[in-house]
Design a protein around this motif. Structure first.
Motif, PDB file in Angstrom:
ATOM      1  N   GLY A  92       0.795  -1.225   0.000  1.00  0.00           N
ATOM      2  CA  GLY A  92       0.000   0.000   0.000  1.00  0.00           C
ATOM      3  C   GLY A  92       0.825   1.271   0.000  1.00  0.00           C
ATOM      4  O   GLY A  92       0.294   2.353   0.251  1.00  0.00           O
ATOM      5  N   ALA A  93       2.102   1.158  -0.269  1.00  0.00           N
ATOM      6  CA  ALA A  93       2.987   2.325  -0.185  1.00  0.00           C
ATOM      7  C   ALA A  93       2.812   3.254  -1.384  1.00  0.00           C
ATOM      8  O   ALA A  93       2.979   2.835  -2.530  1.00  0.00           O
ATOM      9  N   PRO A  94       2.484   4.523  -1.139  1.00  0.00           N
ATOM     10  CA  PRO A  94       2.345   5.478  -2.249  1.00  0.00           C
ATOM     11  C   PRO A  94       3.641   5.630  -3.054  1.00  0.00           C
ATOM     12  O   PRO A  94       3.598   5.878  -4.250  1.00  0.00           O
ATOM     13  N   ALA A  95       4.788   5.481  -2.409  1.00  0.00           N
ATOM     14  CA  ALA A  95       6.075   5.662  -3.097  1.00  0.00           C
ATOM     15  C   ALA A  95       6.359   4.542  -4.091  1.00  0.00           C
ATOM     16  O   ALA A  95       7.260   4.673  -4.914  1.00  0.00           O
ATOM     17  N   LEU A  96       5.606   3.460  -4.041  1.00  0.00           N
ATOM     18  CA  LEU A  96       5.889   2.331  -4.922  1.00  0.00           C
ATOM     19  C   LEU A  96       5.500   2.598  -6.372  1.00  0.00           C
ATOM     20  O   LEU A  96       6.102   2.046  -7.285  1.00  0.00           O
ATOM     21  N   HIS A  97       4.540   3.485  -6.592  1.00  0.00           N
ATOM     22  CA  HIS A  97       4.043   3.684  -7.954  1.00  0.00           C
ATOM     23  C   HIS A  97       4.257   5.112  -8.426  1.00  0.00           C
ATOM     24  O   HIS A  97       4.106   6.038  -7.647  1.00  0.00           O
ATOM     25  N   PRO A  98       4.603   5.306  -9.686  1.00  0.00           N
ATOM     26  CA  PRO A  98       4.936   4.285 -10.679  1.00  0.00           C
ATOM     27  C   PRO A  98       6.393   3.823 -10.547  1.00  0.00           C
ATOM     28  O   PRO A  98       7.292   4.626 -10.326  1.00  0.00           O
ATOM     29  N   SER A  99       6.571   2.543 -10.681  1.00  0.00           N
ATOM     30  CA  SER A  99       7.908   1.947 -10.653  1.00  0.00           C
ATOM     31  C   SER A  99       7.849   0.546 -11.237  1.00  0.00           C
ATOM     32  O   SER A  99       6.774  -0.026 -11.408  1.00  0.00           O
ATOM     33  N   SER A 100       8.991   0.016 -11.520  1.00  0.00           N
ATOM     34  CA  SER A 100       9.174  -1.417 -11.764  1.00  0.00           C
ATOM     35  C   SER A 100      10.303  -1.780 -10.822  1.00  0.00           C
ATOM     36  O   SER A 100      11.435  -1.317 -10.974  1.00  0.00           O
ATOM     37  N   LEU A 101       9.972  -2.562  -9.817  1.00  0.00           N
ATOM     38  CA  LEU A 101      10.894  -2.743  -8.712  1.00  0.00           C
ATOM     39  C   LEU A 101      10.946  -4.189  -8.245  1.00  0.00           C
ATOM     40  O   LEU A 101       9.922  -4.869  -8.194  1.00  0.00           O
ATOM     41  N   TRP A 102      12.152  -4.632  -7.911  1.00  0.00           N
ATOM     42  CA  TRP A 102      12.403  -5.945  -7.320  1.00  0.00           C
ATOM     43  C   TRP A 102      13.195  -5.697  -6.045  1.00  0.00           C
ATOM     44  O   TRP A 102      13.919  -4.706  -5.938  1.00  0.00           O
ATOM     45  N   CYS A 115      13.434   0.530 -11.557  1.00  0.00           N
ATOM     46  CA  CYS A 115      13.248   1.866 -12.109  1.00  0.00           C
ATOM     47  C   CYS A 115      12.120   2.576 -11.369  1.00  0.00           C
ATOM     48  O   CYS A 115      11.087   1.966 -11.082  1.00  0.00           O
ATOM     49  N   VAL A 116      12.344   3.851 -11.063  1.00  0.00           N
ATOM     50  CA  VAL A 116      11.321   4.680 -10.433  1.00  0.00           C
ATOM     51  C   VAL A 116      11.096   5.921 -11.291  1.00  0.00           C
ATOM     52  O   VAL A 116      11.943   6.290 -12.108  1.00  0.00           O
ATOM     53  N   ASP A 117       9.978   6.550 -11.071  1.00  0.00           N
ATOM     54  CA  ASP A 117       9.603   7.714 -11.868  1.00  0.00           C
ATOM     55  C   ASP A 117      10.306   8.986 -11.405  1.00  0.00           C
ATOM     56  O   ASP A 117      10.670   9.833 -12.201  1.00  0.00           O
ATOM     57  N   ARG A 118      10.499   9.119 -10.090  1.00  0.00           N
ATOM     58  CA  ARG A 118      11.071  10.352  -9.550  1.00  0.00           C
ATOM     59  C   ARG A 118      12.050  10.040  -8.417  1.00  0.00           C
ATOM     60  O   ARG A 118      11.927   9.021  -7.735  1.00  0.00           O
ATOM     61  N   ALA A 119      12.995  10.929  -8.206  1.00  0.00           N
ATOM     62  CA  ALA A 119      14.093  10.701  -7.265  1.00  0.00           C
ATOM     63  C   ALA A 119      13.623  10.452  -5.833  1.00  0.00           C
ATOM     64  O   ALA A 119      14.166   9.610  -5.136  1.00  0.00           O
ATOM     65  N   GLY A 120      12.627  11.155  -5.375  1.00  0.00           N
ATOM     66  CA  GLY A 120      12.159  11.004  -4.007  1.00  0.00           C
ATOM     67  C   GLY A 120      11.654   9.609  -3.681  1.00  0.00           C
ATOM     68  O   GLY A 120      11.672   9.188  -2.521  1.00  0.00           O
ATOM     69  N   GLN A 121      11.208   8.887  -4.692  1.00  0.00           N
ATOM     70  CA  GLN A 121      10.695   7.527  -4.459  1.00  0.00           C
ATOM     71  C   GLN A 121      11.769   6.630  -3.861  1.00  0.00           C
ATOM     72  O   GLN A 121      11.483   5.842  -2.962  1.00  0.00           O
ATOM     73  N   ALA A 123      14.401   7.280  -1.992  1.00  0.00           N
ATOM     74  CA  ALA A 123      14.648   7.572  -0.579  1.00  0.00           C
ATOM     75  C   ALA A 123      13.472   7.108   0.283  1.00  0.00           C
ATOM     76  O   ALA A 123      13.669   6.559   1.374  1.00  0.00           O
ATOM     77  N   ASP A 124      12.252   7.322  -0.184  1.00  0.00           N
ATOM     78  CA  ASP A 124      11.072   6.897   0.568  1.00  0.00           C
ATOM     79  C   ASP A 124      11.028   5.373   0.718  1.00  0.00           C
ATOM     80  O   ASP A 124      10.706   4.851   1.781  1.00  0.00           O
ATOM     81  N   LEU A 125      11.352   4.665  -0.347  1.00  0.00           N
ATOM     82  CA  LEU A 125      11.330   3.198  -0.309  1.00  0.00           C
ATOM     83  C   LEU A 125      12.433   2.654   0.596  1.00  0.00           C
ATOM     84  O   LEU A 125      12.218   1.700   1.345  1.00  0.00           O
ATOM     85  N   GLU A 126      13.606   3.258   0.534  1.00  0.00           N
ATOM     86  CA  GLU A 126      14.690   2.865   1.451  1.00  0.00           C
ATOM     87  C   GLU A 126      14.260   3.068   2.899  1.00  0.00           C
ATOM     88  O   GLU A 126      14.465   2.196   3.748  1.00  0.00           O
ATOM     89  N   ALA A 127      13.672   4.214   3.194  1.00  0.00           N
ATOM     90  CA  ALA A 127      13.235   4.518   4.562  1.00  0.00           C
ATOM     91  C   ALA A 127      12.182   3.518   5.030  1.00  0.00           C
ATOM     92  O   ALA A 127      12.214   3.065   6.180  1.00  0.00           O
ATOM     93  N   GLN A 128      11.279   3.161   4.143  1.00  0.00           N
ATOM     94  CA  GLN A 128      10.246   2.197   4.512  1.00  0.00           C
ATOM     95  C   GLN A 128      10.875   0.842   4.856  1.00  0.00           C
ATOM     96  O   GLN A 128      10.503   0.211   5.845  1.00  0.00           O
ATOM     97  N   ALA A 129      11.837   0.413   4.056  1.00  0.00           N
ATOM     98  CA  ALA A 129      12.504  -0.865   4.325  1.00  0.00           C
ATOM     99  C   ALA A 129      13.311  -0.794   5.618  1.00  0.00           C
ATOM    100  O   ALA A 129      13.273  -1.720   6.434  1.00  0.00           O
TER     101      ALA A 129
END
Length: 156
Positions: A92-102, A115-121, A123-129
């Motif tokens: 449900g993470a908003p930072a996940l989309h749009p992306s193609s991520l493994w 691949c992510v759409d924008r740079a902030g994604q 950092a947000d995904l790293e923080a979530q993990a």
């Protein structure tokens, strides 16, 4: 008999060259919004790379416990739980989309590749993990926007 021996030897060589997830590390595709994003190689290695990694993995796996930093006798025992928790958190993470991520989890370290759409994604995904229990580190190795170089190894 000679033909059988040659066939077995050749099969062994072919197996050594195959790029496989030889340590059974969690490797999960979590999004596929960006069509031209190549699949990462993730934890897949050939036999020679596996031999090089084996000593480091054994040492790293047990040193965590011996130093009192892990409740498990091997740091890699956390990986399946971390992968399940991360998959749920990203759902449900908003930072996940749009992306193609493994993502790959190895010894309590999360590698996010794709691949992510924008740079902030990233950092947000790293923080979530990093916010998940037992995660030691999280690294986003991603291409931002269309084109550009890929900061990860990809499948042939």
């Amino acid at each position: 008999m000679k033909a059988l021996l040659v066939a077995l030897l050749l099969a062994g060589v072919a197996d050594d060259e195959q790029v496989l997830n030889r340590f059974n590390d969690p490797f999960v595709a979590v999004s596929e919004d960006i069509a031209d994003c190549p699949e990462p190689r993730g934890p897949r290695v050939d036999a020679a790379e596996a031999r090089v990694q084996a000593h480091h993995r054994a040492e790293r796996g047990t040193s965590c416990w011996l130093s009192g930093q892990c409740s498990e006798p091997n740091a890699y025992r956390f990986d399946a739980r971390i992968a399940a928790a991360l998959q749920e958190a990203l759902r449900g993470a908003p930072a996940l989309h749009p992306s193609s991520l493994w993502f790959t989890v190895q010894g309590r370290v999360v590698y996010l590749e794709g691949c992510v759409d924008r740079a902030g994604q990233a950092a947000d995904l790293e923080a979530q993990a990093r916010g998940l229990p037992d995660v030691l580190q999280a690294l986003a190795l991603v291409r931002v926007g269309p084109g550009g170089t890929l900061p990860y190894r990809r499948m042939p």
